[in-house]
Scaffold this active site. Structure first.
Site, PDB file in Angstrom:
ATOM      1  N   ASP A  92      28.628  43.904  87.039  1.00 23.97           N
ATOM      2  CA  ASP A  92      27.701  42.809  87.277  1.00 23.97           C
ATOM      3  C   ASP A  92      27.035  42.294  86.006  1.00 23.97           C
ATOM      4  O   ASP A  92      26.154  41.430  86.068  1.00 23.97           O
ATOM      5  CB  ASP A  92      26.640  43.227  88.300  1.00 23.97           C
ATOM      6  CG  ASP A  92      27.236  43.378  89.685  1.00 23.97           C
ATOM      7  OD1 ASP A  92      28.088  42.550  90.047  1.00 23.97           O
ATOM      8  OD2 ASP A  92      26.861  44.323  90.399  1.00 23.97           O
ATOM      9  N   ASP A 153      33.355  40.808  94.713  1.00 20.74           N
ATOM     10  CA  ASP A 153      32.239  40.228  93.968  1.00 20.74           C
ATOM     11  C   ASP A 153      32.581  40.004  92.498  1.00 20.74           C
ATOM     12  O   ASP A 153      32.037  39.104  91.851  1.00 20.74           O
ATOM     13  CB  ASP A 153      31.014  41.141  94.022  1.00 20.74           C
ATOM     14  CG  ASP A 153      30.704  41.718  95.387  1.00 20.74           C
ATOM     15  OD1 ASP A 153      31.648  42.067  96.122  1.00 20.74           O
ATOM     16  OD2 ASP A 153      29.511  41.870  95.706  1.00 20.74           O
TER      17      ASP A 153
END
Length: 376
Positions: A92, A153
């Site tokens: 991330d 993601d």
């Protein structure tokens, strides 16, 4: 759904940002609200940059220097985080630094922002698993239990790597991203164009093992936010690679998403559900899909009937979010979109605001109101 309608929606977003400018100066909103109020936390979560990204969007839309100053002030926190490697064992880093340091560099040309983002890209590149051709999701890569895992993601983290190649000329960053997106298309997308949330590769050989879910209803269901990540994420890789196969894939993922959409345009937290009174909607999944479909429509030829379809569907969903899913009726809230779900199976942030939902809703509105250069 005229311009004035979306301008009014933006006015509320700016009102909520203004309410939090002093609160979230040295702190950041938690990923999900509690009773529709975001607690203030340090720059330790994967979600910090959604707040900073909203500041940059607000500045670009209004040219009000207060938003620019607030966003620039936060760069020091991101620089410290990457230099000291505070909670950086995650893919991330793409979310974190595309919407903060990369955004600042694109808007202002700040060289410290550029250096900070490149340092983050280098840490992200270290998560590449050559035998499997993937960027590994999260955790200590020396721990076999944390290795060999990619999740959908990650498609939104890849732009940081493409950008790093663009500004340095170093090809390996983009090469890792291109390989990962091919593997994601091959293993995360099922034949019916539903998606796995997670897929595991053998930690020794890199061979594919199995897919499952971390946040969806079941391993073989279709987690709504994951499908939305796919819609927007494959589209973002298309922008950097020009691979037309990603256009076709994005169309198919969008078509499935739209086929599971209730009448008001806002999906349930898992696309297994379409009309369930005992299940929650996830407004954030719909906001992400709006951005992906608007980008898809923009890239299709004028002669492609999908161009009008995806744009009209995206605008319908965006208008529905503005009409029925904001926190206007909750005066104590510092969030923007209600009826979001963070992680239903683990009881996290259910029927609350979440900060990425707020960001993508705002990005969708900005896309409608101005010509905007992506931070991704």
């Amino acid at each position: 759904m005229n311009r004035a309608y979306f301008e009014e929606a933006v006015a509320y977003v700016l009102q909520q940002i203004d309410k939090s400018l002093t609160v979230f100066k040295d702190t950041y909103p938690a990923p999900a609200s509690v009773n529709h109020v975001y607690p203030a936390i340090g720059n330790i979560e994967w979600t910090s940059s959604f707040w900073t990204g909203m500041l940059w969007l607000a500045y670009e839309l209004t040219e009000d220097p207060k938003y620019k100053e607030a966003a620039e002030y936060q760069l020091q926190s991101y620089t410290k985080r990457v230099r000291e490697q505070i909670e950086t064992e995650t893919h991330d880093l793409g979310f974190l630094y595309s919407l903060s340091a990369v955004a600042e560099y694109k808007v202002t040309g700040n060289t410290l922002a550029k250096e900070t983002a490149l340092a983050a890209a280098e840490l992200l590149a270290k998560r590449y698993f050559p035998k499997a051709g993937i960027i590994q999701a999260w955790g200590n890569l020396n721990d076999p239990e944390q290795c060999g895992r990619m999740i959908i993601d990650c498609l939104l983290n890849l732009p940081l790597l493409y950008w790093a190649t663009e500004v340095t000329g170093e090809p390996r960053y983009a090469a890792y991203a291109k390989t990962h997106v091919r593997q994601a298309a091959k293993y995360l997308v099922r034949p019916d164009y539903t998606t796995y949330h997670t897929y595991y590769m053998d930690v020794v050989t890199g061979e594919p093992k199995y897919g499952n879910t971390h946040q969806g209803y079941a391993d073989d269901s279709c987690w709504a936010r994951g499908q939305a990540w796919g819609i927007y994420g494959f589209m973002l890789s298309y922008l950097y690679t020009g691979d037309d196969r990603l256009i076709g894939l994005t169309k198919s993922l969008s078509d499935y998403f739209l086929s599971r959409m209730p009448d008001d345009g806002v999906v349930y937290w898992d696309l297994n559900f379409t009309d369930w009174k005992d299940q929650e909607k996830d407004s954030s999944a719909s906001a992400i899909a709006v951005c992906g479909m608007l980008e898809l429509a923009k890239r299709l030829p004028l002669t492609d009937p999908g161009r009008r379809k995806y744009e009209e569907k995206a605008l319908y969903v965006l208008a529905s979010l503005a009409a029925g899913y904001t926190t206007r009726d909750i005066p104590e809230s510092n969030g923007i979109l209600k009826h979001a779900v963070y992680n239903k199976p683990r009881g996290m942030g259910i029927n609350e605001c979440n900060i990425w939902g707020d960001y993508f809703y705002f990005e969708g509105l900005v896309r409608v109101l101005k010509s905007w250069r992506l931070y991704w």
